[in-house]
Design an enzyme around this catalytic site. Sequence first.
Site, mmCIF file in Angstrom:
data_model
loop_
_atom_site.group_PDB
_atom_site.id
_atom_site.type_symbol
_atom_site.label_atom_id
_atom_site.label_comp_id
_atom_site.label_asym_id
_atom_site.label_seq_id
_atom_site.Cartn_x
_atom_site.Cartn_y
_atom_site.Cartn_z
ATOM 1 N N LYS A 41 -17.152 -2.217 -8.242
ATOM 2 C CA LYS A 41 -16.732 -0.842 -8.568
ATOM 3 C C LYS A 41 -15.234 -0.784 -8.844
ATOM 4 C CE LYS A 41 -16.347 -0.080 -3.629
ATOM 5 N NZ LYS A 41 -17.149 0.082 -2.417
ATOM 6 N N ARG A 135 -21.059 9.105 5.842
ATOM 7 C CA ARG A 135 -20.562 9.239 4.490
ATOM 8 C C ARG A 135 -21.799 9.453 3.631
ATOM 9 N NH1 ARG A 135 -16.765 4.389 2.347
ATOM 10 N NH2 ARG A 135 -18.814 3.682 1.729
ATOM 11 N N TYR A 251 17.959 4.608 -8.863
ATOM 12 C CA TYR A 251 17.972 5.996 -8.408
ATOM 13 C C TYR A 251 18.554 6.113 -7.005
ATOM 14 C CZ TYR A 251 15.083 7.560 -12.313
ATOM 15 O OH TYR A 251 14.611 7.862 -13.555
ATOM 16 N N MET A 299 9.606 4.285 -12.222
ATOM 17 C CA MET A 299 8.237 4.471 -12.704
ATOM 18 C C MET A 299 7.745 3.268 -13.518
ATOM 19 S SD MET A 299 6.683 7.597 -14.995
ATOM 20 C CE MET A 299 7.203 8.866 -13.844
HETATM 21 C C1 LIG Z 1 -17.218 -0.982 -1.579
HETATM 22 C C2 LIG Z 1 -18.515 -1.270 -0.945
HETATM 23 C C3 LIG Z 1 -18.839 -2.571 -0.580
HETATM 24 C C4 LIG Z 1 -17.857 -3.709 -0.629
HETATM 25 O O1 LIG Z 1 -16.989 -3.604 0.465
HETATM 26 P P1 LIG Z 1 -15.812 -4.671 0.757
HETATM 27 O O2 LIG Z 1 -15.245 -4.226 2.049
HETATM 28 O O3 LIG Z 1 -14.837 -4.515 -0.364
HETATM 29 O O4 LIG Z 1 -16.415 -6.006 0.788
HETATM 30 C C5 LIG Z 1 -20.116 -2.796 -0.113
HETATM 31 N N1 LIG Z 1 -21.007 -1.790 0.012
HETATM 32 C C6 LIG Z 1 -20.714 -0.514 -0.311
HETATM 33 C C7 LIG Z 1 -21.731 0.545 -0.132
HETATM 34 C C8 LIG Z 1 -19.455 -0.205 -0.780
HETATM 35 O O5 LIG Z 1 -19.151 1.061 -1.076
#
Ligand SMILES: *Cc1c(COP(=O)(O)O)cnc(C)c1O
Length: 349
Positions: A41, A135, A251, A299
């Site tokens: 992701k 969650r 800055y 920046m």
């Molecule tokens: C992001 C995520 C992972 C991976 O987690 P890491 O700590 O980066 O290995 C696995 N399962 C779910 C549901 C996630 O949201």
Amino acid sequence: MPSFNCPVPNLRLHIDGDALARNWQRLNMLSGTASAGAAIKANAYGLGINSVAPILKEQGVRNYFVTHWCEAASLLRYVAANDISVLHGPQTSEEAQYAKSQGLRPVINSLSQAAIWLRAGGGVCDLMVDTGINRLGLDMSEIHDPILQKLDINLVLSHLACADEDHPLNAVQLDRARTAFRAINSVGKSLSSSAGIALGEPYHFDITRPGLALYGGIPRAEFEGVIEQVATPQAMVIMTRQVAQGATIGYNATFTAPRPMRVAIVSLGYADGFLRAWAGKAKFRYGGIDLPVLGKISMDMTVVDCSAAPDVAEGDWVSLPYNLAAASAATGLSQYELLTVLGERFNSR
Ligand SMILES: *Cc1c(COP(=O)(O)O)cnc(C)c1O
């Protein structure tokens, strides 16, 4: 006519593809009889799906986890649709229709998402159960809901809240996961992301879901010396200048030159994900030489001391050491933040 499209030409994220491949192999080994998938992701945690996905695919990775439908769309160029799970699930019937049209697997996170999926015609999906992180996922009180009988479930998932610590919630979640996994019919079961892999065999089930550790993160001491750094930001020197003793840099004039200094202006700033938390802490590298950051980070640029490297010139590339555990300790940013802030201006290669 030259073209001037982004990503910008004077920033690149160096990806060590062999280290990525070895990290996956090691996480797969450490997962025992389970197979390691890959959380990919957020544009592969900022590394770039285009550089990461082909390497994981070549390793034979079968289970890919993205968050959003648009992320699945970019992954589809590399990976078969039925190997992709979309973690946020179908929130609208349009998303459910898209999943069906492409053959992607939604992760069903609630009874209402189950209903959306079934209204769209259903099909193979995954199911998230919340065992204590509060969650996404079905509540433990819903695991016997009759609607689940109508789902065609590939993986039942749950997610640990504290796997990077030795915390009593780990065992509590494991126990609840076992209960949920017994109650729900599925092809496979999955509980652990990177850190959970190190908690040992009871936490592995069928599929593990490492993200951070694939990309060089060390969420637990067990991974020290096992997991290798994968990503190194590199930026070009735009110009160099001579600064007089007593002159200030950047800055708010926070740095005063204690002596005449030769400095280089590096094309990397906080808009690229090089956050101001690094000021006074980062040292760029040129060859084997350290170039300490001077003053505040702007920046789009940073000033470094190149007194020790007099041959640094306009157009040269400098690297930012990006050992995630050390960078996290120095900046107070989490290893996850350090990767995912790396901006779209980077050209991964
Ligand atoms: C992001 C995520 C992972 C991976 O987690 P890491 O700590 O980066 O290995 C696995 N399962 C779910 C549901 C996630 O949201």
